[in-house]
Enzyme design. Structure first.
Site, short mmCIF file in Angstrom:
data_model
loop_
_atom_site.label_atom_id
_atom_site.label_comp_id
_atom_site.label_asym_id
_atom_site.label_seq_id
_atom_site.Cartn_x
_atom_site.Cartn_y
_atom_site.Cartn_z
N CYS A 390 -7.63 39.10 -20.45
CA CYS A 390 -7.67 37.66 -20.73
C CYS A 390 -8.76 36.96 -19.94
O CYS A 390 -9.27 35.93 -20.36
CB CYS A 390 -6.38 36.96 -20.31
N1 LIG Z 1 -5.35 36.62 -23.80
C1 LIG Z 1 -4.32 36.19 -23.10
N2 LIG Z 1 -3.23 36.89 -23.10
N3 LIG Z 1 -4.43 35.04 -22.44
C2 LIG Z 1 -3.45 34.50 -21.58
C3 LIG Z 1 -3.39 33.02 -21.65
C4 LIG Z 1 -2.43 32.40 -20.67
C5 LIG Z 1 -2.42 30.91 -20.74
N4 LIG Z 1 -1.76 30.32 -19.64
C6 LIG Z 1 -1.77 30.46 -22.05
O1 LIG Z 1 -0.59 30.42 -22.11
O2 LIG Z 1 -2.43 30.16 -23.00
#
Ligand SMILES: NC(=[NH2+])NCCC[C@H](N)C(=O)O
Length: 401
Positions: A390
């Site tokens: 991410c």
């Molecule tokens: N590619 C990922 N898994 N990204 C994580 C994103 C986390 C972020 N806090 C959200 O909820 O959007």
């Protein structure tokens, strides 16, 4: 400059070092800003530096998105339009206040603008610019920002996806993350780094398609997660573009996962780590469905159910695949490590991944299966619910052999 797989040796990547936006997080609106916890900024930055150091050791060029934006904001016209687009998505209800904020930002240097539009602006800030005398200025509100912080900015993966020599700017599902993609959009449209990468589809993508759901599995195959964040409407529009209108892939394999906060994107439960190896959270095994999309004869995308995941992947990749289950055989350990992003590893090269050291059971299992696991500490970073995949937007990978 191209990305034709999710595992080829990582040459260039875009990241964001978390900044003061994390210090604007408070319990009252954590959910709205898609956080479950409050990270300690100083430690999170140290951890992020370690993450970057491991990529440097791998020979990867690491580029900070704020540096790209600082460069493009040197042009006053670009700066004004960037600021105006950011403010269009703000909570500022009064037109005069909006104009004052725009003028204030126009007087600041590019670094201030690049960083503070991520940090956000508190409502009280208006006092420094004008008499707070409009209803919108003085109204009681539990949400203390005119411009909310972007605490998920360090999850650059979600903001854009390079496919071959094109880049798709994501269409974020939640209002609270929409301003993040303006950084990608302005970098792509105005920075010389992207002179050889063209944007795909521009603003034609329906809402709900985030990078954490896309895996460029090979030159022929794109995998898309149908998830809490990525919608079937967006997948249909994108597949029409990529399979029919401007064909770039032979096939798109859609993997539908349960729509749940803990698994907001495909890469939180499933990830490609080698030519034929995937890591997957076993807790979703029985609730995962696959669909194969190809170009139909009538100029439309044809969708069929693709059956068992292992078989679907083997057919699509034309080789037997090995799905390695994260967290060992214990469902509690598997669920705990999934929550801490055990499957959210970043491929530095085929069979070599960068992973949080805390997921000891998954990492040991990956090693037993022949994967090289490079570890770093991410106890604060993980509180934003994301791992090394991410936190990285690859823009160049070596072609696969
Ligand atoms: N590619 C990922 N898994 N990204 C994580 C994103 C986390 C972020 N806090 C959200 O909820 O959007």
């Amino acid at each position: 400059m191209a990305v034709n797989s999710d595992i080829g040796k990582l040459k260039k990547v875009i990241v964001h070092r978390p900044g003061q936006e994390l210090e604007y997080l408070a319990p009252l609106y954590l959910e709205e800003l898609l956080f479950d916890e409050i990270p300690w900024l100083e430690r999170a930055q140290e951890e992020h530096d370690l993450f970057v150091k491991e990529m440097h050791k791998n020979g990867t060029q690491v580029i900070y998105i704020t540096d790209l934006i600082k460069d493009v904001l040197m042009d006053e016209t670009v700066k004004r339009s960037f600021i105006e687009e950011q403010l269009k998505l703000s909570h500022i209800g009064n037109q005069l206040t909006k104009e004052k904020v725009i003028e204030h930002l126009m007087e600041q240097n590019p670094e201030y603008v690049a960083k503070n539009l991520i940090r956000g602006f508190k409502r009280g800030f208006v006092k420094e610019l004008k008499e707070p005398d409009s209803l919108a200025d003085i109204i009681e509100s539990p949400f203390p920002f005119y411009l909310s912080p972007l605490p998920s900015m360090y999850f650059t993966r979600d903001q854009g996806i390079t496919m071959g020599d094109k880049i798709l700017i994501s269409s974020m599902n939640n209002d609270s993350r929409r301003r993040e993609t303006l950084y990608t959009k302005y970098a792509v449209n105005h920075h010389p780094l992207f002179s050889n990468i063209e944007p795909l589809m521009e603003d034609r993508l329906p809402a709900g398609l985030e990078g954490g759901d896309l895996i460029v599995a090979s030159e022929d195959l794109l995998i898309i997660g149908l998830s809490e964040r990525t919608t079937e409407q967006a997948i249909e529009a994108l597949s029409k573009e990529l399979l029919i209108d401007n064909p770039r892939f032979k096939e798109i394999l859609v993997i539908q996962i349960p729509s749940k906060r803990a698994y907001m994107h495909l890469d939180t439960v499933f990830n490609m780590i080698d030519y034929d190896k995937f890591v997957m959270y076993p807790g979703i095994k029985d609730n995962t469905y696959t669909y194969r999309l190809t170009a139909g004869k009538d100029g439309q995308v044809k969708a069929v159910k693709a059956g068992d995941l292992n078989e679907a992947l083997s057919t699509s990749l034309k080789r037997p695949v090995n799905i390695i289950y994260s967290g060992g055989n214990d469902p509690i350990t598997a669920a705990r490590e999934q929550w801490s992003d055990s499957t959210n590893t970043l491929a530095l090269a085929p069979g070599k991944v960068l992973a949080y050291n805390r997921n000891t059971v998954t990492n040991a299992k990956l090693r037993r299966e022949g994967i090289e696991v490079v570890e770093f500490e991410g106890s604060e970073l993980v509180r934003g619910r994301g791992g090394s995949r991410c936190m990285s937007m690859p823009i160049e990978r070596e072609p696969l052999k």
